[in-house]
Design an enzyme around this catalytic site. Structure first.
Site, PDB file in Angstrom:
ATOM      1  N   ILE A 144       1.127  -1.544  -0.232  1.00  0.00           N
ATOM      2  CA  ILE A 144      -0.134   0.203  -0.343  1.00  0.00           C
ATOM      3  C   ILE A 144       0.814   1.088   0.090  1.00  0.00           C
ATOM      4  O   ILE A 144       0.788   2.406  -0.619  1.00  0.00           O
ATOM      5  CB  ILE A 144      -1.258   0.151   1.280  1.00  0.00           C
ATOM      6  CG1 ILE A 144      -1.974  -1.233   0.962  1.00  0.00           C
ATOM      7  CG2 ILE A 144      -1.635   1.451   1.563  1.00  0.00           C
ATOM      8  CD1 ILE A 144      -2.524  -1.541   2.669  1.00  0.00           C
ATOM      9  N   ASP A 163      10.525   3.034   5.997  1.00  0.00           N
ATOM     10  CA  ASP A 163      10.781   1.313   6.072  1.00  0.00           C
ATOM     11  C   ASP A 163      12.229   0.403   6.216  1.00  0.00           C
ATOM     12  O   ASP A 163      12.964   0.121   5.325  1.00  0.00           O
ATOM     13  CB  ASP A 163      10.020   0.802   4.798  1.00  0.00           C
ATOM     14  CG  ASP A 163       9.059  -0.507   5.055  1.00  0.00           C
ATOM     15  OD1 ASP A 163      10.210  -0.881   6.564  1.00  0.00           O
ATOM     16  OD2 ASP A 163       8.582  -0.896   5.085  1.00  0.00           O
ATOM     17  N   ARG A 227      -4.094   0.805  11.787  1.00  0.00           N
ATOM     18  CA  ARG A 227      -3.690   0.310  12.419  1.00  0.00           C
ATOM     19  C   ARG A 227      -4.864   1.550  13.217  1.00  0.00           C
ATOM     20  O   ARG A 227      -3.605   2.573  13.528  1.00  0.00           O
ATOM     21  CB  ARG A 227      -3.615  -0.749  13.187  1.00  0.00           C
ATOM     22  CG  ARG A 227      -3.440  -2.294  12.346  1.00  0.00           C
ATOM     23  CD  ARG A 227      -4.952  -2.780  12.610  1.00  0.00           C
ATOM     24  NE  ARG A 227      -4.845  -3.940  12.323  1.00  0.00           N
ATOM     25  CZ  ARG A 227      -5.739  -3.863  11.030  1.00  0.00           C
ATOM     26  NH1 ARG A 227      -6.291  -2.682  10.032  1.00  0.00           N
ATOM     27  NH2 ARG A 227      -6.187  -5.009  10.361  1.00  0.00           N
ATOM     28  N   ASP A 251      -8.936   5.931  10.012  1.00  0.00           N
ATOM     29  CA  ASP A 251      -9.835   4.870   8.869  1.00  0.00           C
ATOM     30  C   ASP A 251     -10.370   4.084  10.307  1.00  0.00           C
ATOM     31  O   ASP A 251     -10.604   2.646  10.033  1.00  0.00           O
ATOM     32  CB  ASP A 251      -9.414   4.197   8.400  1.00  0.00           C
ATOM     33  CG  ASP A 251     -10.565   3.422   6.999  1.00  0.00           C
ATOM     34  OD1 ASP A 251     -11.577   3.992   7.132  1.00  0.00           O
ATOM     35  OD2 ASP A 251     -10.173   2.574   6.875  1.00  0.00           O
ATOM     36  N   GLU A 256     -13.270   8.327  21.790  1.00  0.00           N
ATOM     37  CA  GLU A 256     -12.432   9.496  22.059  1.00  0.00           C
ATOM     38  C   GLU A 256     -12.196  10.877  21.117  1.00  0.00           C
ATOM     39  O   GLU A 256     -11.951  11.734  21.253  1.00  0.00           O
ATOM     40  CB  GLU A 256     -10.703   8.846  22.982  1.00  0.00           C
ATOM     41  CG  GLU A 256     -10.535   8.678  24.154  1.00  0.00           C
ATOM     42  CD  GLU A 256      -9.465   8.657  24.219  1.00  0.00           C
ATOM     43  OE1 GLU A 256      -8.470   9.214  24.553  1.00  0.00           O
ATOM     44  OE2 GLU A 256      -8.509   6.870  24.082  1.00  0.00           O
ATOM     45  N   HIS A 268     -13.622   2.431   8.310  1.00  0.00           N
ATOM     46  CA  HIS A 268     -13.102   1.739   7.837  1.00  0.00           C
ATOM     47  C   HIS A 268     -13.418   1.216   6.954  1.00  0.00           C
ATOM     48  O   HIS A 268     -13.733  -0.226   6.732  1.00  0.00           O
ATOM     49  CB  HIS A 268     -12.926   0.047   8.960  1.00  0.00           C
ATOM     50  CG  HIS A 268     -12.089  -1.659   9.137  1.00  0.00           C
ATOM     51  ND1 HIS A 268     -10.933  -0.231   8.555  1.00  0.00           N
ATOM     52  CD2 HIS A 268     -12.085  -1.929   8.752  1.00  0.00           C
ATOM     53  CE1 HIS A 268     -10.151  -1.365   8.858  1.00  0.00           C
ATOM     54  NE2 HIS A 268     -10.584  -2.675   8.967  1.00  0.00           N
ATOM     55  N   GLY A 270     -11.494   1.490   4.155  1.00  0.00           N
ATOM     56  CA  GLY A 270      -9.828   1.059   3.476  1.00  0.00           C
ATOM     57  C   GLY A 270     -10.138  -0.318   2.476  1.00  0.00           C
ATOM     58  O   GLY A 270      -9.750   0.574   1.085  1.00  0.00           O
ATOM     59  N   ALA A 271     -10.918  -0.969   2.594  1.00  0.00           N
ATOM     60  CA  ALA A 271     -10.748  -2.186   1.695  1.00  0.00           C
ATOM     61  C   ALA A 271     -12.299  -2.828   1.779  1.00  0.00           C
ATOM     62  O   ALA A 271     -12.232  -3.746   0.667  1.00  0.00           O
ATOM     63  CB  ALA A 271     -10.337  -3.734   2.009  1.00  0.00           C
TER      64      ALA A 271
END
Length: 385
Positions: A144, A163, A227, A251, A256, A268, A270-271
């Site tokens: 991604i 990375d 996440r 996502d 809070e 959520h 994304g997919a």
């Protein structure tokens, strides 16, 4: 063989499991297909050989417990990458421009007179910036992250990638105009936008916190589609309220974050495209079938990738601890039978390893029991052509 569905799975998997008992009611299955179902309190039957997650994250699966029992856990890296990439691109624009805020305000004008004049008068409250020429930091350059970096380059952004575990494969796929840094602080200090694409691990949990956020450029936009627990919500809220972070988009909503100004929570998504669900289901099913039928492993999170074509009379697959002399002991049992090893592969992943032996004859049940009882052997399976 039986494969249990613990979630609704795209029907593209149905053809791959032809000849299997593949349903929500399969008892004592050899395989499991799932998406978000939590297996942490779910019994792992003695027949269970593999679990395939139609998606990337496996936080809903007791991976260590599976590893100790010789159960292979698969995921589908890259299968939903385009869907998530497109959402991130949308969020880049939403981060720079107060489009959602403006649209909600415009809806509030319903029923009033002279809406056009009111819009012209009030639109200056929603002034934003263009992303052209801005600097984007991409933390995590997997499937991604690499796609996001390439797309952002084409949109005219300057991109810095970070990375420490960048694979050779992904490195080849990344646009040569993407800059790389080995120091995460370079991302925080220099980027106008930051997007996260790393797994949740003990090392990455809470990586966005008061200390790291303080290092960020003032007014940074942060996007987290990886996440929720990568960020400390209280610290994010404080940084947004102070203006250090101009907008946080995630996502992964939590209680809070909801209802806070300049924090945009996406449910959520994304997919959540039919294309991504099809891709993930197809990839997960193919990997699980190849393992159940041939013992081949690809894209496992807990065992190494080991794969060979089936060309011999029989195949022995051994899950074992990565310890000294265990391979020679296994081979000694086979050689004592007078059986030739035609092909073999043994690879390790941390403390665990996986061995495939292709043999020119079928080993006796007694010899398989000898292997099974060796210290360090976790599971043994035999497959015959």
């Amino acid at each position: 063989m039986k494969v249990l569905k613990l979630n609704a799975i795209s029907p593209v998997a149905d053809d791959i499991f032809k000849g299997y008992e593949y349903s929500e009611h399969a008892e004592n299955p050899e395989g499991v297909m799932l998406r978000s179902f939590s297996m942490h309190d779910y019994p792992l039957g003695s027949n269970l050989l593999g679990i395939a997650r139609a998606g990337a994250g496996v936080n809903n699966i007791p991976v260590q417990k599976c590893t100790e029992q010789g159960i292979v856990v698969f995921n589908t890296p890259g299968a939903n990458a385009n869907a998530v990439k497109e959402l991130v691109l949308c969020e880049l624009f939403l981060g720079g421009r107060k489009i959602i805020d403006g649209a909600n305000w415009a809806q509030s004008l319903r029923g009033q007179e002279a809406v056009g004049a009111l819009v012209e008068k009030g639109k200056n409250k929603f002034v934003g910036c263009e992303i052209l020429g801005k600097k984007l930091g991409v933390i995590g350059l997997g499937a991604i992250g690499a796609m996001v970096a390439n797309a952002a380059i084409e949109l005219g952004m300057t991109v810095i990638g970070y990375d420490p575990f960048l694979s050779v494969k992904n490195a080849w796929l990344i646009n040569n105009r993407v800059e790389f840094t080995s120091n995460l602080n370079d991302i925080f200090a220099n980027c106008d936008f930051i997007t996260l694409h790393v797994p949740l691990t003990p090392d990455t949990k809470g990586m966005l916190n008061a200390k790291t956020l303080e290092k960020c450029k003032n007014g940074v936009v942060i996007i987290n589609n990886a996440r929720g627990d990568l960020a400390v919500s209280a610290d994010i809220i404080a940084a947004v309220e102070s203006g250090k972070v101009s907008r946080y988009i995630t996502d992964f909503p939590d209680g809070e974050l909801l209802g806070k100004d300049n924090i945009l929570c996406v449910p959520h998504l994304g997919a959540s495209t039919p294309e991504a669900e099809d891709n993930c289901a197809y990839m997960a099913a193919k990997q699980l079938v190849d393992y159940l039928e041939n013992g081949n492993i690809s894209n496992s999170v807990n065992y190494p990738d080991v794969s060979m074509p089936r060309t011999s009379v029989s195949r022995v697959c051994v899950h074992h601890k990565n310890i000294k002399e265990i391979l020679s002991k296994i081979l000694s049992v086979i050689s004592a039978q007078g059986i030739n090893v035609a092909h073999m592969q043994d690879q390790s992943k941390g403390e665990y390893a996986y061995l495939i032996l292709d043999l020119d004859d079928i080993p006796s049940l007694a010899s398989i029991d000898l292997i099974r009882n060796l210290t360090g052997v976790i599971r043994v399976r035999t497959l015959a052509n």
